[in-house]
Enzyme design. Sequence first.
Site, PDB file in Angstrom:
ATOM      1  N   GLU A 114       0.793  -1.058  -0.131  1.00 27.30           N
ATOM      2  CA  GLU A 114      -0.020  -0.102  -0.109  1.00 27.30           C
ATOM      3  C   GLU A 114       0.686   1.433   0.187  1.00 27.30           C
ATOM      4  OE1 GLU A 114      -3.816  -1.683   2.414  1.00 27.30           O
ATOM      5  OE2 GLU A 114      -1.628  -2.257   3.028  1.00 27.30           O
ATOM      6  N   LEU A 204      -8.629  -9.456  -1.145  1.00 25.29           N
ATOM      7  CA  LEU A 204      -8.090  -8.446  -0.074  1.00 25.29           C
ATOM      8  C   LEU A 204      -8.483  -6.960  -0.480  1.00 25.29           C
ATOM      9  CD1 LEU A 204      -4.631 -10.036   0.744  1.00 25.29           C
ATOM     10  CD2 LEU A 204      -6.797 -10.788   1.424  1.00 25.29           C
ATOM     11  N   ASN A 236      -8.728  -3.375   3.214  1.00 25.20           N
ATOM     12  CA  ASN A 236      -8.168  -3.299   1.900  1.00 25.20           C
ATOM     13  C   ASN A 236      -6.597  -3.333   1.902  1.00 25.20           C
ATOM     14  OD1 ASN A 236     -10.369  -2.991   0.391  1.00 25.20           O
ATOM     15  ND2 ASN A 236     -10.752  -0.621   0.789  1.00 25.20           N
ATOM     16  N   CYS A 237      -5.994  -4.029   1.091  1.00 28.00           N
ATOM     17  CA  CYS A 237      -4.591  -4.072   0.818  1.00 28.00           C
ATOM     18  C   CYS A 237      -4.391  -3.505  -0.604  1.00 28.00           C
ATOM     19  CB  CYS A 237      -3.979  -5.418   0.853  1.00 28.00           C
ATOM     20  SG  CYS A 237      -4.049  -6.169   2.395  1.00 28.00           S
ATOM     21  N   VAL A 238      -4.821  -2.169  -0.960  1.00 29.83           N
ATOM     22  CA  VAL A 238      -4.819  -1.544  -2.204  1.00 29.83           C
ATOM     23  C   VAL A 238      -3.677  -0.281  -2.030  1.00 29.83           C
ATOM     24  CG1 VAL A 238      -6.951  -2.627  -2.886  1.00 29.83           C
ATOM     25  CG2 VAL A 238      -6.985  -0.197  -1.445  1.00 29.83           C
TER      26      VAL A 238
END
Length: 423
Positions: A114, A204, A236-238
């Site tokens: 991220e 995710l 979130n893994c964004v």
Amino acid sequence: MKSYSLELRRFKIRDVQFGNATAYANGVLTIKKSELLKAVASERLRNYSVDITRPGESVRIIPVKDVIEPRVKVESGKFFPGILAPCDCCGTGATVVLDGCNVVTTGQIVFYQEGLIDMSGPGAKYTIYSKTCNVVLSADPTDDLTHAEHEREIRMAGLKAAEYLASCVRDSKADLIETWELDSHDSSKPRIGYVYLLLAQGLLHDNYLYGNNIRTVHPCILHPNELMDGAVVSGNCVTACDKNTTYDHLNNPVLKELYERHGKELDFCGVIVSPISPVLEEKERCALGIANLCALLGLDGVIISEEGGGNPESDLMLICRRLEQEGISTVLLAHENCGKDGTAQGITIVTKEADAVVSAGNANEIITLPPMDRVIGVPSAMNQLSGALENSLKPDGSIETTYTVIMDAISNLGIMPLGVETY
């Protein structure tokens, strides 16, 4: 009829230190590290570490998983309904807030990571989290964990840490008390709602509403106090500029602005929460559901904020077009990816009905970040951050990258230091 009156008891945190007991006095939060680690312990994580960062220190945190403001309900001593706490008192009663302190979770969960937080230097002015004292929590997974299980364990550890820290002032006198309630509605004012889109793309890229993955939820109406009291948690893994952290959900500035104007310029009628799916049929289903709820509430206009970028912009435009065609005015909030010189198309898809759009800024602008004396986390993750330039990390520890990778530098909610001035 249930009455929603939320009292936020704010304790102003000026410094955080390790000590022999977890306690608060005169603006200083003292943490007993062994107790904190016991509160978050899981058999599925190992090699726990806890660090403290303060504004102005030469420290970089990378990669950042989530940022969580410590809170706890006075009545139950719990928080995060549906996850760590019961759901029945969310949005009502008294909640303790450690204002000026955050729990930051870090760790390498998937290949693309991220973002980062710099506590000093040019990067610090682009993230609100450089202005707070941060309790940084990291841990490694056991060998048998999948990425999804790892993400859940780190998420739970961060939530437990935030609840534990806030519990130390549960019975203390707050520095400031805020009361949030929507009083009687004024039929002479325009009826305005807020459409709050939450990423729900799997892999995710998820959020949780009362503990349930938002992917499973049809558009629904919430009282704004529910959002301010922990109903939504980030999973979130964004990309850093695409996500809303748990802190952001708790401190959404759109909600606060609508509250401020309620009864004066407008009649704030509530929040419609809806998932952002990558599937066209789901996007169309949610657009229909949102339109039906807007009609049910008798809304004259809505503010719509997206989460994510690219694919979610189709949700934004589908909803905008449908509502405008049904006579409901819309204002959209979205960040742009305009290229480093600002000449590229900032949004991937548009519709002619989108004639009132607030830009949260260009995530592609380039910035150089100097080396820091201390790096918490995984420095080599820099070259894996989503949106980073190739070979961003230089041999001396400096970084050439885009605003994309700085946590909340470009926020779809406007929860950032950057702004726009008109002339």
